[in-house]
Design an enzyme around this catalytic site. Structure first.
Site, PDB file in Angstrom:
ATOM      1  N   ARG A   1      -3.825  -4.703   7.460  1.00 39.33           N
ATOM      2  CA  ARG A   1      -4.559  -3.812   7.861  1.00 39.33           C
ATOM      3  C   ARG A   1      -5.771  -4.445   8.545  1.00 39.33           C
ATOM      4  O   ARG A   1      -6.372  -4.103   9.386  1.00 39.33           O
ATOM      5  CB  ARG A   1      -5.113  -3.282   6.637  1.00 39.33           C
ATOM      6  CG  ARG A   1      -4.336  -2.020   6.075  1.00 39.33           C
ATOM      7  CD  ARG A   1      -4.926  -1.104   5.005  1.00 39.33           C
ATOM      8  NE  ARG A   1      -4.924  -1.845   3.778  1.00 39.33           N
ATOM      9  CZ  ARG A   1      -5.899  -1.812   2.885  1.00 39.33           C
ATOM     10  NH1 ARG A   1      -6.941  -0.941   3.168  1.00 39.33           N
ATOM     11  NH2 ARG A   1      -6.034  -2.285   1.619  1.00 39.33           N
TER      12      ARG A   1
ATOM     13  N   TYR B   1       6.580  -8.668   8.110  1.00 36.85           N
ATOM     14  CA  TYR B   1       6.481  -7.401   8.501  1.00 36.85           C
ATOM     15  C   TYR B   1       6.566  -6.847   9.714  1.00 36.85           C
ATOM     16  O   TYR B   1       6.552  -7.513  10.600  1.00 36.85           O
ATOM     17  CB  TYR B   1       4.923  -7.088   7.967  1.00 36.85           C
ATOM     18  CG  TYR B   1       4.295  -7.311   6.694  1.00 36.85           C
ATOM     19  CD1 TYR B   1       4.363  -6.482   5.649  1.00 36.85           C
ATOM     20  CD2 TYR B   1       3.894  -8.721   6.242  1.00 36.85           C
ATOM     21  CE1 TYR B   1       4.054  -6.958   4.113  1.00 36.85           C
ATOM     22  CE2 TYR B   1       3.332  -9.055   5.176  1.00 36.85           C
ATOM     23  CZ  TYR B   1       3.372  -8.059   4.100  1.00 36.85           C
ATOM     24  OH  TYR B   1       2.891  -8.270   2.629  1.00 36.85           O
TER      25      TYR B   1
ATOM     26  N   ASP C   1      -6.470   1.771   8.025  1.00 36.47           N
ATOM     27  CA  ASP C   1      -4.988   2.420   8.286  1.00 36.47           C
ATOM     28  C   ASP C   1      -5.247   3.973   8.096  1.00 36.47           C
ATOM     29  O   ASP C   1      -6.473   4.364   8.397  1.00 36.47           O
ATOM     30  CB  ASP C   1      -4.098   1.897   7.021  1.00 36.47           C
ATOM     31  CG  ASP C   1      -4.631   2.391   5.725  1.00 36.47           C
ATOM     32  OD1 ASP C   1      -5.756   3.032   5.565  1.00 36.47           O
ATOM     33  OD2 ASP C   1      -3.912   1.946   4.679  1.00 36.47           O
TER      34      ASP C   1
ATOM     35  N   ASP D   1       0.951  -1.185   0.047  1.00 31.37           N
ATOM     36  CA  ASP D   1       0.065  -0.178  -0.094  1.00 31.37           C
ATOM     37  C   ASP D   1       0.860   1.331   0.117  1.00 31.37           C
ATOM     38  O   ASP D   1       1.865   1.099   0.367  1.00 31.37           O
ATOM     39  CB  ASP D   1      -0.982  -0.001   1.098  1.00 31.37           C
ATOM     40  CG  ASP D   1      -2.063  -1.051   0.970  1.00 31.37           C
ATOM     41  OD1 ASP D   1      -2.394  -1.419  -0.055  1.00 31.37           O
ATOM     42  OD2 ASP D   1      -2.493  -1.608   2.351  1.00 31.37           O
TER      43      ASP D   1
END
Length: 235
Positions: free
Chosen positions: A181, A75, A89, A47
């Site tokens: 997310r 991540y 987010d 993203d």
């Protein structure tokens, strides 16, 4: 330049540390314009508000994109507790603020167990998943109700690295198709206070590391001048 052009047509894997606010396609488009070939693609979208490792394939190596996409991902990032956002987010404003005074570090760590292993996860409605041939985020932005079915994913590890309420820092190792997310939103629901993703960095894809990736600035300079910025490896 002809030698470089042939190299990229023959196939190269370029590790890029995607900048904040760039889309993954922005990176592909920039590289395509620099190396002057059409066959350039990336192996797994990040993203715009995420940074970190983006694997870019050129020429004949674009056939390997699915292979890279299927690799395990790692991540790091942060969740902000006490509110939610429609996009899960910071692309949308926080809403539904809740008290977090009862949230303890013990509760934060215990809640990760609900999202570790083989789970079903509903992707965000503000995502590029397509229904009727159109990305669902286009419908979501128009206020159209979007229903997405849960999908099986595997979260191999989910650890809380640091707590500085309302911000919680995490590390996740997961299979392809996992939405961090959605994990943020679901984690907040489990805690009863809401949460949204406030930062995200992809640190690893398979054995490829963000630490070994070039910045876009470094790649652009290399292509224009034939030299690297200090600290930027030639992938």
């Amino acid at each position: 330049m002809q030698k470089d052009l042939n190299k990229y047509e023959a196939g190269q894997v370029i590790l890029i540390d995607k900048p904040l606010d760039w889309t993954s396609f922005d990176v592909v488009r920039k590289i395509r314009s620099l190396i002057k070939i059409k066959k350039v693609g990336h192996a797994g979208t990040l993203d715009p508000l995420a940074t970190g490792l983006l694997i870019v394939c050129t020429g004949k190596f674009t056939k390997k994109i699915n292979e890279y996409m299927g690799m395990e991902k790692e991540y790091t990032g942060s969740f902000t507790l006490g509110a939610i956002t429609p996009t899960y987010d910071l692309e949308s404003e926080p809403i539904e603020t809740k008290d977090i005074s009862e949230i303890t570090e013990e509760k934060l760590r215990a809640a990760t167990a609900f999202f570790t292993g083989d789970i079903l996860q509903v992707p965000p409605i503000h995502s590029a998943i397509k229904q009727a041939g159109k990305p669902v985020y286009l419908m979501a932005r128009k206020g159209i109700d979007v229903v997405l079915e849960p999908r099986p994913v595997t979260i191999k590890s989910f650890t809380i690295e640091k707590v500085d309420l309302p911000v919680v820092y995490f590390k996740v190792v997961c299979t392809t198709g996992t939405y961090i997310r959605s994990l943020a939103n679901d984690y907040g629901q489990q805690l009863g206070c809401g949460a949204y993703l406030s930062s995200l960095r992809r640190t690893r894809i398979g054995d490829y590391l963000a630490a070994d990736a070039q910045t876009m600035e470094g790649f652009v300079r290399k292509e224009k001048t034939g030299t690297f910025l200090e600290g930027q490896p030639d992938t």
